[in-house]
Design a protein around this motif. Structure first.
Motif, PDB file in Angstrom:
ATOM      1  N   PRO A 327     -15.696 -21.066 -14.766  1.00 15.92           N
ATOM      2  CA  PRO A 327     -15.619 -20.857 -13.314  1.00 15.92           C
ATOM      3  C   PRO A 327     -14.171 -20.947 -12.829  1.00 15.92           C
ATOM      4  N   ARG A 328     -13.841 -20.155 -11.807  1.00 19.66           N
ATOM      5  CA  ARG A 328     -12.462 -20.150 -11.323  1.00 19.66           C
ATOM      6  C   ARG A 328     -12.408 -20.054  -9.799  1.00 19.66           C
ATOM      7  N   LYS A 329     -11.359 -20.609  -9.224  1.00 15.28           N
ATOM      8  CA  LYS A 329     -11.107 -20.465  -7.781  1.00 15.28           C
ATOM      9  C   LYS A 329      -9.693 -19.916  -7.619  1.00 15.28           C
ATOM     10  N   TYR A 330      -9.588 -18.784  -6.988  1.00 12.31           N
ATOM     11  CA  TYR A 330      -8.292 -18.134  -6.832  1.00 12.31           C
ATOM     12  C   TYR A 330      -7.960 -17.929  -5.359  1.00 12.31           C
ATOM     13  N   PHE A 331      -6.673 -17.887  -5.053  1.00 13.34           N
ATOM     14  CA  PHE A 331      -6.291 -17.476  -3.694  1.00 13.34           C
ATOM     15  C   PHE A 331      -5.004 -16.667  -3.741  1.00 13.34           C
ATOM     16  N   SER A 332      -4.759 -15.959  -2.652  1.00 14.97           N
ATOM     17  CA  SER A 332      -3.483 -15.245  -2.521  1.00 14.97           C
ATOM     18  C   SER A 332      -3.121 -15.154  -1.045  1.00 14.97           C
ATOM     19  N   ILE A 333      -1.831 -15.077  -0.794  1.00 18.98           N
ATOM     20  CA  ILE A 333      -1.321 -14.860   0.570  1.00 18.98           C
ATOM     21  C   ILE A 333      -0.150 -13.906   0.405  1.00 18.98           C
ATOM     22  N   ASP A 334      -0.338 -12.681   0.777  1.00 13.22           N
ATOM     23  CA  ASP A 334       0.793 -11.745   0.638  1.00 13.22           C
ATOM     24  C   ASP A 334       0.560 -10.485   1.461  1.00 13.22           C
ATOM     25  N   LYS A 335       1.570  -9.637   1.417  1.00  9.68           N
ATOM     26  CA  LYS A 335       1.604  -8.448   2.264  1.00  9.68           C
ATOM     27  C   LYS A 335       0.641  -7.349   1.851  1.00  9.68           C
ATOM     28  N   VAL A 336       0.058  -6.703   2.844  1.00 15.24           N
ATOM     29  CA  VAL A 336      -0.728  -5.496   2.617  1.00 15.24           C
ATOM     30  C   VAL A 336      -0.284  -4.458   3.656  1.00 15.24           C
ATOM     31  N   PHE A 337      -0.646  -3.209   3.416  1.00 19.54           N
ATOM     32  CA  PHE A 337      -0.109  -2.125   4.247  1.00 19.54           C
ATOM     33  C   PHE A 337      -1.224  -1.189   4.689  1.00 19.54           C
ATOM     34  N   ARG A 338      -1.242  -0.852   5.960  1.00 22.04           N
ATOM     35  CA  ARG A 338      -2.216   0.139   6.435  1.00 22.04           C
ATOM     36  C   ARG A 338      -1.546   1.089   7.398  1.00 22.04           C
ATOM     37  N   ASN A 339      -1.860   2.342   7.231  1.00 23.77           N
ATOM     38  CA  ASN A 339      -1.228   3.383   8.035  1.00 23.77           C
ATOM     39  C   ASN A 339      -1.937   3.468   9.383  1.00 23.77           C
ATOM     40  N   GLU A 340      -1.783   2.420  10.194  1.00 22.64           N
ATOM     41  CA  GLU A 340      -2.530   2.352  11.439  1.00 22.64           C
ATOM     42  C   GLU A 340      -1.664   2.741  12.617  1.00 22.64           C
ATOM     43  N   THR A 341      -2.331   3.099  13.694  1.00 24.47           N
ATOM     44  CA  THR A 341      -1.596   3.313  14.920  1.00 24.47           C
ATOM     45  C   THR A 341      -1.173   1.932  15.398  1.00 24.47           C
ATOM     46  N   LEU A 342       0.103   1.784  15.679  1.00 24.70           N
ATOM     47  CA  LEU A 342       0.589   0.467  16.064  1.00 24.70           C
ATOM     48  C   LEU A 342       0.127   0.150  17.480  1.00 24.70           C
ATOM     49  N   ASP A 343      -0.416  -1.040  17.678  1.00 23.63           N
ATOM     50  CA  ASP A 343      -0.770  -1.451  19.030  1.00 23.63           C
ATOM     51  C   ASP A 343      -0.594  -2.959  19.135  1.00 23.63           C
ATOM     52  N   ALA A 344      -1.168  -3.537  20.195  1.00 24.81           N
ATOM     53  CA  ALA A 344      -0.911  -4.956  20.464  1.00 24.81           C
ATOM     54  C   ALA A 344      -1.317  -5.880  19.325  1.00 24.81           C
ATOM     55  N   THR A 345      -2.378  -5.517  18.575  1.00 33.02           N
ATOM     56  CA  THR A 345      -2.792  -6.448  17.530  1.00 33.02           C
ATOM     57  C   THR A 345      -2.678  -5.853  16.129  1.00 33.02           C
ATOM     58  N   HIS A 346      -2.101  -4.666  16.000  1.00 35.34           N
ATOM     59  CA  HIS A 346      -1.980  -4.060  14.677  1.00 35.34           C
ATOM     60  C   HIS A 346      -0.561  -3.605  14.369  1.00 35.34           C
ATOM     61  N   LEU A 347      -0.074  -4.003  13.198  1.00 41.18           N
ATOM     62  CA  LEU A 347       1.174  -3.454  12.679  1.00 41.18           C
ATOM     63  C   LEU A 347       0.819  -2.712  11.389  1.00 41.18           C
ATOM     64  N   ALA A 348       1.758  -1.928  10.874  1.00 42.57           N
ATOM     65  CA  ALA A 348       1.468  -1.162   9.650  1.00 42.57           C
ATOM     66  C   ALA A 348       1.508  -2.046   8.410  1.00 42.57           C
ATOM     67  N   GLU A 349       2.045  -3.242   8.527  1.00 40.71           N
ATOM     68  CA  GLU A 349       1.970  -4.167   7.415  1.00 40.71           C
ATOM     69  C   GLU A 349       1.658  -5.542   7.955  1.00 40.71           C
ATOM     70  N   PHE A 350       0.892  -6.305   7.194  1.00 40.93           N
ATOM     71  CA  PHE A 350       0.604  -7.663   7.619  1.00 40.93           C
ATOM     72  C   PHE A 350       0.314  -8.509   6.389  1.00 40.93           C
ATOM     73  N   GLN A 351       0.192  -9.803   6.600  1.00 41.26           N
ATOM     74  CA  GLN A 351      -0.045 -10.723   5.499  1.00 41.26           C
ATOM     75  C   GLN A 351      -1.544 -10.977   5.421  1.00 41.26           C
ATOM     76  N   GLN A 352      -2.067 -10.945   4.223  1.00 37.97           N
ATOM     77  CA  GLN A 352      -3.482 -11.217   4.068  1.00 37.97           C
ATOM     78  C   GLN A 352      -3.681 -12.501   3.266  1.00 37.97           C
ATOM     79  N   VAL A 353      -4.653 -13.277   3.693  1.00 40.01           N
ATOM     80  CA  VAL A 353      -5.009 -14.506   2.999  1.00 40.01           C
ATOM     81  C   VAL A 353      -6.352 -14.235   2.337  1.00 40.01           C
TER      82      VAL A 353
END
Ligand code: PHE
Length: 471
Positions: A327-353
């Motif tokens: 059995p294993r428990k893994y985690f990550s916190i790092d950048k991901v990228f989405r080609n989204e329309t930029l608005d108040a709560t969305h940027l084209a890159e963000f950090q995902q946990v």
């Protein structure tokens, strides 16, 4: 003088300026100008406003026409005084088919069949290659084409319309033509001498603090950190391995940044890839699959990873290669990228946990209690869940705290895990969230630009001096 200072100098003599204009004026890459703008905007020396404009540009074919002449002109020039056998000129001249029909309809050439085999002859003694002339004008930045001509060139794939994103710059409240260095540490001398009152400090990076707090929570809960140092992924690991069908809208260029060079990857564990192909196209492991023709070319396409679940898939595959499962428990916190329309709560890159737990016999109840323990440590006590859909988990739940959505989770589907080779009784529960969302909720921010980037309010930073989440 560096670019930032050149921009400031320029602005000192004008009301406003577009970054595209600066790029051509300074003969610098536009991206470089934008980078410099971000740094001086963080110092409130300039204010920027994003604008979009469109521009017509030559395609590759358009460029070759601009230098060598239009296909019709090239064909015309390939015809000698006495004419030439049609079959011969069609072989000799590049793009002869298009060139021939255009030259015919322009009345530049005609066919003489009097001697049997058709001979192409010049009908006029000289021509003017307007297509080439027009394209060269556009290349120089002069564009006064009539609408119908432009459409014609577009249809002929000589021209394409591109969207340009740029920024209009104005002087900011801290405008000056030279850049002051900001202090990063508040020292006891500064307090004693009182110099802290006039010194300027670099803003806190809230995200880094929240990030290290997330990391600590995971480590305390016994999770291992996954290696996330690979922003470029193949579609295979980002989508296919996660049982995401190849027609899924997320795989469109509107949502995903694809890499043009190198555009594809060919290195995959081939036996596993075959099993992924099978489960998509024919089904298996008790599933009927999606029943479509799975193409390796789609899986080979490189992209900027759209979620860290691509990394989780790689780790789970590795886990499945062990002789005996542990059995294993893994985690990550790092950048991901989405080609989204930029608005108040969305940027084209963000950090995902992201957290992932693989063990025998796990279920939805384990997921809920784990999420509860995890978010409790972050200071969110009243979680709510809503059914959701991910191609790779079933069931799936959106996670809400005080009615604000903060994450997404689920139990990984057998269609994802069994092709990897994991034992049948092993389940994997997982969840993902953006680092920015809980941080925004925590600090009561409703615009992501208040947290990330040049518009961060220094007063807000000062009013929240201790950057810890309440426990
Ligand atoms: N990959 C999901 C996202 O990007 C998050 C998630 C991870 C969901 C793991 C379920 C399981 O939103």
């Amino acid at each position: 003088m560096d670019i930032s200072e050149r921009i400031l100098k320029y602005l000192s003599n004008s009301e406003n300026v577009d970054t595209l204009k600066l790029a051509s004026e300074f003969n610098e890459d536009h991206q470089k100008i934008v980078g410099a703008v971000k740094s001086i905007e963080a110092l409130e020396m300039v204010i920027s406003e994003a604008v979009k404009s469109t521009k017509w540009e030559l395609t590759d074919e358009g460029h070759s026409v601009a230098s060598a002449g239009s296909h019709e002109a090239v064909l015309y020039r390939g015809i000698p005084e006495e004419g030439i056998l049609q079959a011969e000129v069609m072989k000799k001249v590049p793009n002869a088919k298009v060139g021939f029909s255009k030259a015919m309809s322009l009345g530049w050439i005609f066919i003489d069949k009097s001697g049997g085999a058709p001979i192409v002859k010049r009908k006029v003694s000289s021509i003017q290659d307007i297509v080439q002339e027009n394209l060269n004008e556009i290349k120089k930045g002069i564009d006064n084409l009539a609408e119908n001509v432009r459409n014609d060139y577009k249809k002929r794939k000589l021209l394409q319309e591109i969207t340009l994103k740029s920024f209009i710059l104005r002087k900011g409240p801290q405008f000056a033509t030279t850049i002051k260095k900001l202090e990063t540490d508040l020292t006891s001398e500064m307090i004693l001498s009182g110099s802290w009152k006039t010194l300027q400090f670099k803003p806190y990076n809230f995200e880094a603090l929240v990030r290290s707090e997330f990391r600590e929570i995971f480590l305390e809960m016994g999770f291992e950190e996954m290696p996330t140092n690979q922003y470029i992924e193949s579609s295979f690991w980002n989508f296919d391995a996660l049982f995401q069908p190849q027609q899924h809208p997320a795989r469109d260029a509107h949502d995903t940044f694809f890499i043009s060079s190198p555009a594809s990857t060919t290195q995959f564990p081939m036996d596993y890839l075959e099993r992924v192909k099978k489960v998509h196209s024919e089904g298996g492991f008790g599933s009927q699959g999606y029943r479509y023709e799975w193409k390796i070319e789609e899986a080979q396409k490189n992209l900027l990873r759209t979620h860290t679940t691509a990394v989780s898939a790689r780790m789970l595959y590795q886990l499945a290669q062990q002789k005996t499962f542990t059995p294993r428990k893994y985690f990550s916190i790092d950048k991901v990228f989405r080609n989204e329309t930029l608005d108040a709560t969305h940027l084209a890159e963000f950090q995902q946990v992201e957290g992932v737990v693989a063990a025998r016999g796990l279920g939805l109840a384990d997921l809920i209690s784990l999420l509860d323990a995890f978010f409790r440590r972050l200071g969110f006590h009243r979680l709510q869940f809503k059914p959701a859909y991910n191609p790779y988990t079933e069931p799936s739940m959106e996670i809400f705290a005080y009615h604000e959505e903060i994450g997404n989770s689920g139990v990984f589907r057998p269609e994802m895990l069994l092709p990897m080779g994991l034992p049948e009784d092993v389940s994997v529960i997982a969840w993902g969230l953006s680092l920015e969302r809980p941080t925004m909720i925590k600090y009561g921010l409703n615009n992501i630009r208040d947290l990330v980037g040049p518009k961060v309010d220094l007063q807000m930073v000062q009013n929240n001096p201790i950057c810890r989440l309440d426990k």
